[in-house]
Enzyme design. Sequence first.
Site, PDB file in Angstrom:
ATOM      1  N   ALA A  65      -9.215   6.066  25.957  1.00  0.00           N
ATOM      2  CA  ALA A  65      -8.953   4.856  25.192  1.00  0.00           C
ATOM      3  C   ALA A  65      -8.895   5.269  23.719  1.00  0.00           C
ATOM      4  O   ALA A  65      -9.412   6.325  23.340  1.00  0.00           O
ATOM      5  CB  ALA A  65     -10.069   3.851  25.426  1.00  0.00           C
ATOM      6  N   GLY A 109     -10.654   7.131  29.416  1.00  0.00           N
ATOM      7  CA  GLY A 109      -9.699   6.186  29.995  1.00  0.00           C
ATOM      8  C   GLY A 109      -8.485   6.870  30.602  1.00  0.00           C
ATOM      9  O   GLY A 109      -7.846   6.319  31.504  1.00  0.00           O
ATOM     10  N   GLU A 112      -9.622   7.803  33.969  1.00  0.00           N
ATOM     11  CA  GLU A 112      -9.759   6.538  34.719  1.00  0.00           C
ATOM     12  C   GLU A 112      -8.393   5.982  35.111  1.00  0.00           C
ATOM     13  O   GLU A 112      -8.209   5.491  36.220  1.00  0.00           O
ATOM     14  CB  GLU A 112     -10.548   5.529  33.872  1.00  0.00           C
ATOM     15  CG  GLU A 112     -12.004   5.949  33.704  1.00  0.00           C
ATOM     16  CD  GLU A 112     -12.738   5.161  32.628  1.00  0.00           C
ATOM     17  OE1 GLU A 112     -12.268   5.145  31.471  1.00  0.00           O
ATOM     18  OE2 GLU A 112     -13.776   4.563  32.936  1.00  0.00           O
ATOM     19  N   GLU A 132     -17.220   9.948  27.400  1.00  0.00           N
ATOM     20  CA  GLU A 132     -17.649   8.785  26.606  1.00  0.00           C
ATOM     21  C   GLU A 132     -19.075   8.936  26.079  1.00  0.00           C
ATOM     22  O   GLU A 132     -19.401   8.479  24.995  1.00  0.00           O
ATOM     23  CB  GLU A 132     -17.554   7.505  27.452  1.00  0.00           C
ATOM     24  CG  GLU A 132     -16.133   7.040  27.732  1.00  0.00           C
ATOM     25  CD  GLU A 132     -15.514   7.647  28.984  1.00  0.00           C
ATOM     26  OE1 GLU A 132     -16.033   8.671  29.506  1.00  0.00           O
ATOM     27  OE2 GLU A 132     -14.503   7.095  29.451  1.00  0.00           O
TER      28      GLU A 132
HETATM   29  N1  CAA Z   1      -8.486   8.130  20.554  1.00  0.00           N
HETATM   30  C1  CAA Z   1      -7.831   8.176  19.369  1.00  0.00           C
HETATM   31  N2  CAA Z   1      -7.283   9.306  18.860  1.00  0.00           N
HETATM   32  C2  CAA Z   1      -7.392  10.429  19.599  1.00  0.00           C
HETATM   33  C3  CAA Z   1      -8.044  10.462  20.839  1.00  0.00           C
HETATM   34  C4  CAA Z   1      -8.609   9.226  21.331  1.00  0.00           C
HETATM   35  N3  CAA Z   1      -9.218   9.137  22.534  1.00  0.00           N
HETATM   36  N4  CAA Z   1      -8.013  11.710  21.331  1.00  0.00           N
HETATM   37  C5  CAA Z   1      -7.337  12.456  20.426  1.00  0.00           C
HETATM   38  N5  CAA Z   1      -6.965  11.688  19.381  1.00  0.00           N
HETATM   39  C6  CAA Z   1      -6.223  12.090  18.176  1.00  0.00           C
HETATM   40  C7  CAA Z   1      -7.102  12.900  17.238  1.00  0.00           C
HETATM   41  O1  CAA Z   1      -7.896  12.042  16.442  1.00  0.00           O
HETATM   42  C8  CAA Z   1      -6.047  13.659  16.445  1.00  0.00           C
HETATM   43  O2  CAA Z   1      -5.485  12.791  15.510  1.00  0.00           O
HETATM   44  P1  CAA Z   1      -5.337  13.274  13.958  1.00  0.00           P
HETATM   45  O3  CAA Z   1      -4.376  14.425  14.025  1.00  0.00           O
HETATM   46  O4  CAA Z   1      -4.790  12.064  13.272  1.00  0.00           O
HETATM   47  O5  CAA Z   1      -6.682  13.697  13.503  1.00  0.00           O
HETATM   48  C9  CAA Z   1      -4.977  13.940  17.498  1.00  0.00           C
HETATM   49  O6  CAA Z   1      -5.178  12.987  18.548  1.00  0.00           O
HETATM   50  C10 CAA Z   1      -5.071  15.330  18.089  1.00  0.00           C
HETATM   51  O7  CAA Z   1      -6.391  15.498  18.590  1.00  0.00           O
HETATM   52  P2  CAA Z   1      -7.319  16.757  18.209  1.00  0.00           P
HETATM   53  O8  CAA Z   1      -6.969  17.276  16.862  1.00  0.00           O
HETATM   54  O9  CAA Z   1      -8.735  16.354  18.436  1.00  0.00           O
HETATM   55  O10 CAA Z   1      -6.805  17.792  19.311  1.00  0.00           O
HETATM   56  P3  CAA Z   1      -7.629  19.007  19.939  1.00  0.00           P
HETATM   57  O11 CAA Z   1      -6.636  19.793  20.728  1.00  0.00           O
HETATM   58  O12 CAA Z   1      -8.408  19.721  18.883  1.00  0.00           O
HETATM   59  O13 CAA Z   1      -8.712  18.340  20.945  1.00  0.00           O
HETATM   60  C11 CAA Z   1      -9.403  16.797  22.656  1.00  0.00           C
HETATM   61  C12 CAA Z   1      -8.265  17.668  22.077  1.00  0.00           C
HETATM   62  C13 CAA Z   1     -10.514  17.703  23.217  1.00  0.00           C
HETATM   63  C14 CAA Z   1      -8.800  15.976  23.788  1.00  0.00           C
HETATM   64  C15 CAA Z   1      -9.973  15.883  21.547  1.00  0.00           C
HETATM   65  O14 CAA Z   1      -8.883  15.211  20.911  1.00  0.00           O
HETATM   66  C16 CAA Z   1     -10.928  14.834  22.039  1.00  0.00           C
HETATM   67  O15 CAA Z   1     -12.079  15.140  22.288  1.00  0.00           O
HETATM   68  N6  CAA Z   1     -10.476  13.572  22.159  1.00  0.00           N
HETATM   69  C17 CAA Z   1     -11.325  12.458  22.511  1.00  0.00           C
HETATM   70  C18 CAA Z   1     -11.664  12.466  24.008  1.00  0.00           C
HETATM   71  C19 CAA Z   1     -12.582  11.300  24.339  1.00  0.00           C
HETATM   72  O16 CAA Z   1     -13.693  11.211  23.900  1.00  0.00           O
HETATM   73  N7  CAA Z   1     -12.078  10.370  25.190  1.00  0.00           N
HETATM   74  C20 CAA Z   1     -12.823   9.228  25.622  1.00  0.00           C
HETATM   75  C21 CAA Z   1     -12.450   8.037  24.801  1.00  0.00           C
HETATM   76  S1  CAA Z   1     -13.477   6.621  25.132  1.00  0.00           S
HETATM   77  C22 CAA Z   1     -12.821   5.904  26.508  1.00  0.00           C
HETATM   78  O17 CAA Z   1     -11.848   6.369  27.054  1.00  0.00           O
HETATM   79  C23 CAA Z   1     -13.519   4.666  26.974  1.00  0.00           C
HETATM   80  C24 CAA Z   1     -13.152   4.261  28.366  1.00  0.00           C
HETATM   81  O18 CAA Z   1     -13.849   4.526  29.309  1.00  0.00           O
HETATM   82  C25 CAA Z   1     -11.966   3.492  28.650  1.00  0.00           C
END
Ligand code: CAA
Length: 258
Positions: A65, A109, A112, A132
């Site tokens: 998400a 998400g 999911e 999460e």
């Molecule tokens: N939401 C918003 N933006 C996101 C995102 C997310 N879930 N995941 C990645 N992005 C964005 C980053 O902020 C970044 O944007 P900027 O360039 O503007 O800074 C861009 O995508 C590229 O990401 P990274 O620079 O972080 O890329 P990376 O290769 O270094 O890392 C990754 C990749 C490990 C997937 C890392 O992006 C990450 O940890 N993302 C978040 C994963 C996460 O926590 N997901 C769970 C979300 S909560 C949820 O989903 C609730 C639910 O149950 C429904």
Amino acid sequence: MPYENILVETRGPVGLITLNRPKALNALCAALIRELGLALDAFEADNEIGAIVLTGSEKAFAAGADIKEMATKSYMDVYLADFITHGWEQVTKCRKPVVAAVAGYALGGGCEMAMMCDFILAADTAKFGQPEITIGTIPGAGGTQRLTRAVGKAKAMEMCLTGRMMDAAEAERAGLVSRIIPAADLVDEAIKVAERIAEMSRPVVMLCKESVNAAFETTLTQGVKFERRLFHSTFATEDQKEGMAAFAEKRTPSFKNR
Ligand code: CAA
């Protein structure tokens, strides 16, 4: 209609939806979810479409998400909007089969969403996780439930409590994905699988999907009874007559979706 966060194509009888927010690794913002719902509804209503493939990019099916979009929401914001349920239901409510073709990250998400599909074909680059907990929340779109049913309590609990990712090989061993495919061939192979499904009788495919899904909602006795009723109902279709006649006559069946 023009979409901004997804690409929508048809490949013969297959509807292909590609999540397309590359700058955010396909994070599932509200606009994307709205568009996905519209695209699924359109394929569901299209008589030419027999199955749907949902995919992302080489780097990410979806990284979850949209954290930036939800970061400042209050309890009342998420409660009143029924956040994370509303808009996601189309994937689980779709009566036509939806195949997830996952390469790269399927996190939060994203994992999911993939699990809401009927089955997952994984590229050898796929990584699944429910991280999460690392951002101070828990899975909110069925992760604790569907992952646990798919891989069992031990792995699901470890993944949800630590945020550890599973690679494609572990996901296949654990039963989360049906098969692993070289990344370069993933979408073509998923379309082939969906085409194969689309060749079958459409109503019988829907009955079959409904019956498998019932396994997650019922006891064994109830489920077997439900299956028996649906099995009997296939005998009311012209396609069952055609399928069995074609077998006896050693020819390919010509299903009419009736
Ligand atoms: N939401 C918003 N933006 C996101 C995102 C997310 N879930 N995941 C990645 N992005 C964005 C980053 O902020 C970044 O944007 P900027 O360039 O503007 O800074 C861009 O995508 C590229 O990401 P990274 O620079 O972080 O890329 P990376 O290769 O270094 O890392 C990754 C990749 C490990 C997937 C890392 O992006 C990450 O940890 N993302 C978040 C994963 C996460 O926590 N997901 C769970 C979300 S909560 C949820 O989903 C609730 C639910 O149950 C429904």
